[in-house]
Design a protein around this motif. Structure first.
Motif, PDB file in Angstrom:
ATOM      1  N   TRP A   6       0.861  -1.124  -0.063  1.00  0.00           N
ATOM      2  CA  TRP A   6      -0.099  -0.061  -0.109  1.00  0.00           C
ATOM      3  C   TRP A   6       0.867   1.085  -0.012  1.00  0.00           C
ATOM      4  O   TRP A   6       1.700   1.205   0.688  1.00  0.00           O
ATOM      5  N   CYS A   7       0.548   2.283  -0.749  1.00  0.00           N
ATOM      6  CA  CYS A   7       1.123   3.387  -0.762  1.00  0.00           C
ATOM      7  C   CYS A   7       1.060   4.290   0.347  1.00  0.00           C
ATOM      8  O   CYS A   7      -0.265   4.389   0.948  1.00  0.00           O
ATOM      9  N   TYR A  12      -3.140   3.998  -3.615  1.00  0.00           N
ATOM     10  CA  TYR A  12      -2.508   3.041  -4.403  1.00  0.00           C
ATOM     11  C   TYR A  12      -2.353   1.796  -3.572  1.00  0.00           C
ATOM     12  O   TYR A  12      -1.677   1.591  -2.701  1.00  0.00           O
ATOM     13  N   LYS A  13      -2.645   0.323  -4.271  1.00  0.00           N
ATOM     14  CA  LYS A  13      -2.176  -0.848  -3.749  1.00  0.00           C
ATOM     15  C   LYS A  13      -1.563  -1.570  -4.867  1.00  0.00           C
ATOM     16  O   LYS A  13      -2.183  -1.659  -6.017  1.00  0.00           O
ATOM     17  N   SER A  14      -0.540  -2.335  -4.780  1.00  0.00           N
ATOM     18  CA  SER A  14      -0.040  -3.108  -5.639  1.00  0.00           C
ATOM     19  C   SER A  14      -0.769  -4.379  -6.025  1.00  0.00           C
ATOM     20  O   SER A  14      -1.786  -4.832  -5.131  1.00  0.00           O
ATOM     21  N   GLN A  26       5.595  -1.008  -6.046  1.00  0.00           N
ATOM     22  CA  GLN A  26       5.468   0.137  -5.217  1.00  0.00           C
ATOM     23  C   GLN A  26       6.688   1.022  -5.620  1.00  0.00           C
ATOM     24  O   GLN A  26       6.278   2.194  -5.847  1.00  0.00           O
ATOM     25  N   HIS A  29       5.450   2.881  -8.634  1.00  0.00           N
ATOM     26  CA  HIS A  29       4.399   3.622  -8.242  1.00  0.00           C
ATOM     27  C   HIS A  29       5.069   5.311  -7.897  1.00  0.00           C
ATOM     28  O   HIS A  29       4.501   6.087  -8.187  1.00  0.00           O
ATOM     29  N   ARG A  33       4.345   8.580  -9.498  1.00  0.00           N
ATOM     30  CA  ARG A  33       3.284   9.536  -8.823  1.00  0.00           C
ATOM     31  C   ARG A  33       3.827  10.405  -7.795  1.00  0.00           C
ATOM     32  O   ARG A  33       3.292  11.255  -7.501  1.00  0.00           O
TER      33      ARG A  33
END
Length: 74
Positions: A6-7, A12-14, A26, A29, A33
């Motif tokens: 989790w970010c 966001y979640k992988s 991650q 991401h 982002r």
């Protein structure tokens, strides 16, 4: 076991998968982002659905059926 990262900055979640795969997602991401922010957040572990376990019953059933078919053949 399957892992999902989790970010720590957004929602966001992988995808579920191996620990290294989730970590890679991650990092990618964060680079896309949240540039300049070190990856953070939490790791979710799914002990009920081990990685790769979904295919094992199908493979076992296929092998049993092949053995039965071979033993019935004259």
């Amino acid at each position: 076991m399957a892992y999902r990262f989790w970010c720590g900055e957004c929602g966001y979640k992988s995808d579920w998968g191996s620990e290294s795969h989730g970590e890679k997602q991650q990092i990618e991401h964060y680079a896309a982002r949240h540039p300049g922010t070190p990856p953070g957040g939490q790791v979710e572990v799914n002990r009920k659905n081990p990685e790769g376990g979904a295919c094992l019953p199908v493979i076992v059933i296929a092998i049993v059926l092949l053995v039965l078919a071979a033993s019935c053949h004259r």
